[in-house]
Design a protein around this motif. Structure first.
Motif, PDB file in Angstrom:
ATOM      1  N   ALA A   1      46.216  51.250  48.381  1.00  0.00           N
ATOM      2  CA  ALA A   1      45.594  50.854  47.114  1.00  0.00           C
ATOM      3  C   ALA A   1      44.593  49.729  47.284  1.00  0.00           C
ATOM      4  CB  ALA A   1      46.686  50.438  46.117  1.00  0.00           C
ATOM      5  N   GLU A   2      44.900  48.746  48.128  1.00  0.00           N
ATOM      6  CA  GLU A   2      44.092  47.537  48.233  1.00  0.00           C
ATOM      7  C   GLU A   2      43.078  47.573  49.377  1.00  0.00           C
ATOM      8  OE1 GLU A   2      44.203  44.572  46.227  1.00  0.00           O
ATOM      9  OE2 GLU A   2      45.111  46.088  44.942  1.00  0.00           O
ATOM     10  N   TYR A   3      43.312  48.412  50.375  1.00  0.00           N
ATOM     11  CA  TYR A   3      42.405  48.489  51.528  1.00  0.00           C
ATOM     12  C   TYR A   3      42.034  49.958  51.777  1.00  0.00           C
ATOM     13  CZ  TYR A   3      44.375  43.811  52.293  1.00  0.00           C
ATOM     14  OH  TYR A   3      44.794  42.515  52.146  1.00  0.00           O
ATOM     15  N   PRO A   4      41.449  50.626  50.788  1.00  0.00           N
ATOM     16  CA  PRO A   4      41.209  52.067  50.910  1.00  0.00           C
ATOM     17  C   PRO A   4      40.304  52.450  52.070  1.00  0.00           C
ATOM     18  CG  PRO A   4      40.024  51.149  49.027  1.00  0.00           C
ATOM     19  CD  PRO A   4      40.952  50.081  49.502  1.00  0.00           C
ATOM     20  N   ASP A   5      39.406  51.541  52.456  1.00  0.00           N
ATOM     21  CA  ASP A   5      38.500  51.844  53.560  1.00  0.00           C
ATOM     22  C   ASP A   5      39.201  51.801  54.913  1.00  0.00           C
ATOM     23  OD1 ASP A   5      38.826  49.080  53.090  1.00  0.00           O
ATOM     24  OD2 ASP A   5      37.051  48.599  54.291  1.00  0.00           O
TER      25      ASP A   5
ATOM     26  N   SER B   1      44.908  54.034  41.907  1.00  0.00           N
ATOM     27  CA  SER B   1      43.809  53.651  42.798  1.00  0.00           C
ATOM     28  C   SER B   1      44.022  54.149  44.224  1.00  0.00           C
ATOM     29  CB  SER B   1      43.643  52.130  42.795  1.00  0.00           C
ATOM     30  OG  SER B   1      44.807  51.493  43.283  1.00  0.00           O
ATOM     31  N   ILE B   2      45.164  54.808  44.488  1.00  0.00           N
ATOM     32  CA  ILE B   2      45.400  55.387  45.817  1.00  0.00           C
ATOM     33  C   ILE B   2      44.679  56.730  45.873  1.00  0.00           C
ATOM     34  CG2 ILE B   2      47.123  56.295  47.423  1.00  0.00           C
ATOM     35  CD1 ILE B   2      49.093  54.248  46.327  1.00  0.00           C
ATOM     36  N   ARG B   3      43.590  56.786  46.593  1.00  0.00           N
ATOM     37  CA  ARG B   3      42.774  57.991  46.678  1.00  0.00           C
ATOM     38  C   ARG B   3      42.907  58.715  48.012  1.00  0.00           C
ATOM     39  NH1 ARG B   3      41.419  59.674  41.657  1.00  0.00           N
ATOM     40  NH2 ARG B   3      41.243  57.816  40.330  1.00  0.00           N
TER      41      ARG B   3
ATOM     42  N   GLY C   1      51.586  58.928  39.192  1.00  0.00           N
ATOM     43  CA  GLY C   1      50.630  57.855  39.444  1.00  0.00           C
ATOM     44  C   GLY C   1      49.581  58.155  40.488  1.00  0.00           C
ATOM     45  N   ILE C   2      49.963  58.863  41.565  1.00  0.00           N
ATOM     46  CA  ILE C   2      49.032  59.091  42.678  1.00  0.00           C
ATOM     47  C   ILE C   2      48.361  60.444  42.496  1.00  0.00           C
ATOM     48  CG2 ILE C   2      48.811  59.332  45.177  1.00  0.00           C
ATOM     49  CD1 ILE C   2      51.189  57.493  45.507  1.00  0.00           C
ATOM     50  N   PRO C   3      47.034  60.473  42.411  1.00  0.00           N
ATOM     51  CA  PRO C   3      46.327  61.723  42.093  1.00  0.00           C
ATOM     52  C   PRO C   3      46.516  62.838  43.121  1.00  0.00           C
ATOM     53  CG  PRO C   3      44.884  59.807  41.833  1.00  0.00           C
ATOM     54  CD  PRO C   3      46.122  59.326  42.503  1.00  0.00           C
ATOM     55  N   ASN C   4      46.530  62.485  44.397  1.00  0.00           N
ATOM     56  CA  ASN C   4      46.511  63.498  45.465  1.00  0.00           C
ATOM     57  C   ASN C   4      47.792  63.377  46.283  1.00  0.00           C
ATOM     58  OD1 ASN C   4      45.730  65.432  47.318  1.00  0.00           O
ATOM     59  ND2 ASN C   4      44.250  64.115  48.358  1.00  0.00           N
TER      60      ASN C   4
END
Length: 309
Positions: free
Chosen positions: A149-153, A245-247, A272-275
């Motif tokens: 969530a916080e460091y997606p990159d 926000s977890i993509r 909560g998590i889309p994928n």
């Protein structure tokens, strides 16, 4: 012959008088032997405030690296039999999270989830890993979700095994005991540890009694340390507001017989998590990667292989 008999007698007397010290020796020796067998190497990695003890293996030039995160009160060794399935194809990094195992504990060091995640980003930087597949169990799952969530990159994918981090609609056995003022992780006797150990898995792998007694002694010796880590960990911000926000592609695995974190948490993660790909296994407790390492590795490998598609 007499010398041999005397030597055996002396050893037997020492083992009896120092019990369960021999269990500590057997545990450490067996973990080191398994790591060596699976081609994992112990590497100490200095970060800003401490040195992190890790098992590492695999082709260091591999494009795909996997970061494996253990749960509260555990250590890097719980991943060994799972990790063996990935050392030929991936770079594998398994840290003792701060406060645990050989990374060690420092009073007042801070053991909340955001800080633990920051330390792991530092670890990845030092190891030269830009983007990683992260898999975590329990508290390690909480940290893994926070990283995603916080460091997606920095996160290529995230796999969560019975993760902490959200409020379960139904109380687990652990939650009921905590509500009564008893923390089963804070061990005062071997009997306490036996009861706690039975809570962690539906069908634990066989471990010699002397080794279990040695592990119980380690829990007793670390009681105050574990209490501080638990307080910091449980005071961490909840994951619910951050799930959307977890993509990164995400996998959730839960043992239906989990007595530490109730399986009723699954719909919260799913909404909560889309994928998110979800698996619930019957007859399995809190640590599928320990109870059924081969089956768990096959599930995870299939998940990783599916990412390209």
């Amino acid at each position: 012959m007499l010398v041999l008999i005397v030597a055996i007698a002396v050893f037997a007397a020492w083992a009896w008088l120092s019990y369960p010290r021999i269990g500590h020796w057997l545990y450490d020796l067996s973990m080191a032997a398994e790591a060596r067998l699976y081609r994992l190497h112990k590497i100490e990695v200095p970060i800003r405030e401490m040195t992190v003890s890790t098992w590492q293996a695999g082709p260091y030039e591999a494009a795909d690296a996997i970061l494996m995160l253990h749960g509260y009160s555990a250590d890097k060794n719980i991943w060994l039999r799972f990790a063996r399935h990935f050392v030929s194809s991936h770079r594998v990094i398994i840290p003792d999270i701060a406060g645990h195992g050989e990374t060690g504990f420092k009073a007042g060091g801070g053991y909340d989830i955001p800080l633990q995640a920051q330390r792991l980003i530092q670890l990845l930087d030092i190891c030269g890993v830009d983007k990683v597949h992260v898999i975590g169990n329990s508290m390690g799952g909480y940290i893994a979700a926070w990283l995603a969530a916080e460091y997606p990159d920095r996160v290529a994918s995230v796999a969560l095994i019975d993760p902490a981090g959200v409020t379960s609609p139904e109380l687990s056995d652990l939650a009921r005991q905590l509500a009564k003022g008893k923390n089963p992780f804070l061990i005062e006797s071997r009997d306490d540890f036996q009861q706690f150990y039975r809570m962690t898995m539906a069908t634990p792998p066989w471990v010699p009694g002397v080794v279990l007694d040695a592990v119980a002694e380690r829990y007793q010796d670390r009681r105050e340390e574990l209490a501080e880590i638990f307080d910091d960990f449980h005071a961490s911000p909840p994951m619910e507001p951050k799930l959307a926000s977890i993509r990164a592609p995400a996998l959730l695995l839960w043992g239906r017989e989990d007595r530490l974190i109730d399986v009723s948490s699954v719909p919260i993660w799913s909404r909560g998590i889309p994928n998110l790909r979800v698996n619930i296994w019957d007859g399995i407790g809190h640590m599928p990667m320990v109870e059924q390492p081969g089956r768990t590795a096959r599930l995870y490998r299939g998940f990783l292989q599916g990412l390209g598609r």
